[in-house]
Design an enzyme around this catalytic site. Structure first.
Site, mmCIF file in Angstrom:
data_model
loop_
_atom_site.group_PDB
_atom_site.id
_atom_site.type_symbol
_atom_site.label_atom_id
_atom_site.label_comp_id
_atom_site.label_asym_id
_atom_site.label_seq_id
_atom_site.Cartn_x
_atom_site.Cartn_y
_atom_site.Cartn_z
ATOM 1 C CB SER A 32 79.236 48.595 68.276
ATOM 2 O OG SER A 32 78.562 48.989 69.455
ATOM 3 C CE LYS A 33 76.559 55.860 65.338
ATOM 4 N NZ LYS A 33 77.756 56.111 64.558
ATOM 5 C CE LYS A 83 69.506 43.266 70.945
ATOM 6 N NZ LYS A 83 68.630 44.407 70.687
ATOM 7 C CG ASP A 119 66.799 46.787 72.936
ATOM 8 O OD1 ASP A 119 67.789 47.533 73.088
ATOM 9 O OD2 ASP A 119 66.854 45.701 72.354
ATOM 10 C CB ALA A 147 64.132 45.491 67.690
ATOM 11 C CG ASN A 167 55.992 40.756 60.673
ATOM 12 O OD1 ASN A 167 56.894 41.587 60.521
ATOM 13 N ND2 ASN A 167 56.204 39.456 60.546
ATOM 14 N N GLY A 266 66.648 55.949 65.199
ATOM 15 C CA GLY A 266 66.700 55.258 66.481
ATOM 16 C C GLY A 266 67.943 55.522 67.313
HETATM 17 P P1 NDP Z 1 65.022 40.812 63.453
HETATM 18 O O1 NDP Z 1 65.812 40.277 62.322
HETATM 19 O O2 NDP Z 1 64.799 39.980 64.683
HETATM 20 O O3 NDP Z 1 63.531 41.230 62.933
HETATM 21 C C1 NDP Z 1 63.306 41.536 61.665
HETATM 22 C C2 NDP Z 1 61.851 42.065 61.481
HETATM 23 O O4 NDP Z 1 61.906 42.898 60.338
HETATM 24 C C3 NDP Z 1 60.818 40.977 61.195
HETATM 25 O O5 NDP Z 1 59.562 41.411 61.653
HETATM 26 C C4 NDP Z 1 60.838 40.927 59.653
HETATM 27 O O6 NDP Z 1 59.619 40.466 59.097
HETATM 28 C C5 NDP Z 1 60.999 42.384 59.342
HETATM 29 N N1 NDP Z 1 61.610 42.697 58.049
HETATM 30 C C6 NDP Z 1 62.910 42.545 57.679
HETATM 31 N N2 NDP Z 1 63.091 43.018 56.427
HETATM 32 C C7 NDP Z 1 61.892 43.474 56.004
HETATM 33 C C8 NDP Z 1 61.431 44.077 54.805
HETATM 34 N N3 NDP Z 1 62.249 44.297 53.775
HETATM 35 N N4 NDP Z 1 60.128 44.432 54.731
HETATM 36 C C9 NDP Z 1 59.285 44.209 55.751
HETATM 37 N N5 NDP Z 1 59.652 43.639 56.929
HETATM 38 C C10 NDP Z 1 60.943 43.277 57.039
HETATM 39 O O7 NDP Z 1 65.702 42.186 63.797
HETATM 40 P P2 NDP Z 1 65.603 42.973 65.183
HETATM 41 O O8 NDP Z 1 64.201 42.941 65.667
HETATM 42 O O9 NDP Z 1 66.675 42.529 66.097
HETATM 43 O O10 NDP Z 1 65.996 44.454 64.716
HETATM 44 C C11 NDP Z 1 65.157 45.214 63.865
HETATM 45 C C12 NDP Z 1 65.820 46.548 63.585
HETATM 46 O O11 NDP Z 1 65.882 47.345 64.750
HETATM 47 C C13 NDP Z 1 67.277 46.411 63.091
HETATM 48 O O12 NDP Z 1 67.430 47.255 61.997
HETATM 49 C C14 NDP Z 1 68.118 46.878 64.246
HETATM 50 O O13 NDP Z 1 69.293 47.505 63.796
HETATM 51 C C15 NDP Z 1 67.188 47.872 64.914
HETATM 52 N N6 NDP Z 1 67.448 48.013 66.367
HETATM 53 C C16 NDP Z 1 67.732 49.262 66.858
HETATM 54 C C17 NDP Z 1 67.955 49.447 68.207
HETATM 55 C C18 NDP Z 1 68.253 50.824 68.707
HETATM 56 O O14 NDP Z 1 68.710 50.943 69.856
HETATM 57 N N7 NDP Z 1 67.993 51.861 67.929
HETATM 58 C C19 NDP Z 1 67.881 48.327 69.174
HETATM 59 C C20 NDP Z 1 67.538 47.068 68.560
HETATM 60 C C21 NDP Z 1 67.345 46.937 67.201
HETATM 61 P P3 NDP Z 1 59.336 38.886 58.812
HETATM 62 O O15 NDP Z 1 58.930 38.289 60.144
HETATM 63 O O16 NDP Z 1 58.226 38.908 57.834
HETATM 64 O O17 NDP Z 1 60.612 38.311 58.278
#
Ligand code: NDP
Length: 301
Positions: A32-33, A83, A119, A147, A167, A266
């Site tokens: 974590s940063k 979260k 966020d 997210a 999605n 991001g």
């Molecule tokens: P979640 O695990 O809650 O959500 C995952 C989502 O990604 C779902 O919609 C899932 O779809 C989809 N998904 C996962 N893998 C794939 C794939 N290979 N192809 C297509 N869809 C996929 O994660 P979060 O929402 O918590 O986080 C999402 C991303 O955002 C993370 O990478 C996290 O690091 C980043 N993030 C960045 C932040 C920032 O400050 N920059 C803050 C918060 C998050 P399905 O429903 O079909 O499984």
């Protein structure tokens, strides 16, 4: 003190007498940063505080958070995978945390735990800082996890022309459209859901998009959520592609670059959501003193 749950020693408040102690909680957390970002804000605003890392076991977030606050800790930032548990842990939720269904910032006031979600505000501020117009924009949000859910409200507040949530399974996207329908109507935004396969069909959606936000975790495993057919439909050179994953040029960003679009990772969102958490904890009056863009520039250098 039940310090058994304070699994990282640099977060035990009793070790920092005279300092107000904060932490980021996640599992894993060593990457974590957030500690560096908050340390910089504290230096900019001359705040005496310590910010450490907390790594609860996967089934122990609540015990760790309770132990941290009981030991005098002031606030916790929450990241993957806690979260939702943080939302349940809070006694009082801000309206945006309630809508987001997830909490990334906790603090204690008069014996009560408050929970907020910064966020979405962080994403919107980063987009605006990069000169991206959101008012009247055609926006595509890919993903429906925590997210994505956290950013829908703040995006709608900017009154885009339309917001499409896509999605792999459109059922979850349909649910989010229902949840945010009232806010969308009040801002006169057309809010719609699609499956990722729907986006391959040129008839089903009005293309292209001005802003495409990848809120999936696909970038973490070097995948893109969208096919080349979708790429051809959604991007034109004036599009802006934003991947919430940070610290690398993801497959999604590469696809957008090949269509001539501008791209961003991001990292700016990470810094801006941290800035909002810092201000919630240390006082909104510090908003004109801290400089998130300088912290972002340092992280990028
Ligand atoms: P979640 O695990 O809650 O959500 C995952 C989502 O990604 C779902 O919609 C899932 O779809 C989809 N998904 C996962 N893998 C794939 C794939 N290979 N192809 C297509 N869809 C996929 O994660 P979060 O929402 O918590 O986080 C999402 C991303 O955002 C993370 O990478 C996290 O690091 C980043 N993030 C960045 C932040 C920032 O400050 N920059 C803050 C918060 C998050 P399905 O429903 O079909 O499984």
């Amino acid at each position: 003190m039940s310090s058994a749950h304070l699994t990282n020693l640099d977060t035990d408040p009793s070790l920092f007498p005279g300092l107000e102690v904060y932490a980021v909680a996640g599992n894993p957390i060593s990457h974590s940063k957030s500690p560096l970002i908050h340390q910089r804000f504290a230096e900019q605003a001359s705040q005496r505080m310590h910010y450490g890392r907390l790594q609860p076991d996967l089934d122990s977030f609540v015990q760790s958070a309770k132990a941290f606050f009981a030991a005098g800790g002031k606030g916790i930032n929450v990241t993957v995978p806690f979260k939702l548990e943080a939302q349940n842990f809070a006694d009082v939720l801000t309206p945006r945390a309630q809508l987001a269904g997830a909490v990334n910032t906790l603090w204690m006031t008069e014996g009560k735990i408050f929970g907020d979600n910064t966020d979405g505000a962080g994403l919107v501020r980063d987009l605006l800082a990069q000169g991206i117009a959101l008012h009247s924009a055609r926006i595509l949000l890919i993903g429906v996890g925590g997210a994505a859910r956290g950013v829908i409200g703040p995006l709608l507040e900017q009154a885009p022309k339309f917001l499409v949530i896509a999605n792999r399974s459109s059922t979850k996207a349909d649910e989010l459209v229902r949840l945010f329908a009232g806010l969308a109507a009040s801002k006169e935004v057309a809010l719609e859901s699609r499956s990722l396969v729907d986006l391959e069909d040129t008839e089903k959606t009005q293309y292209p998009f001005d802003v495409v936000i990848n809120a999936t975790a696909a970038g973490l495993i070097d995948e893109s959520p969208i096919s080349l057919k979708v790429v051809a439909n959604i991007f034109v050179p004036s599009s802006f592609a934003y991947d919430m994953v940070y610290g690398k040029s993801t497959a999604f960003m590469q696809q957008a670059l090949q269509r001539g679009a501008r791209v961003s990772d991001g990292l700016g969102m990470l810094v801006e959501q941290a800035a909002d958490a810092f201000l919630l904890w240390r006082g909104a009056q510090l908003a004109t003193i801290i400089n998130p863009r300088a912290v972002l520039a340092e992280l990028r250098s």
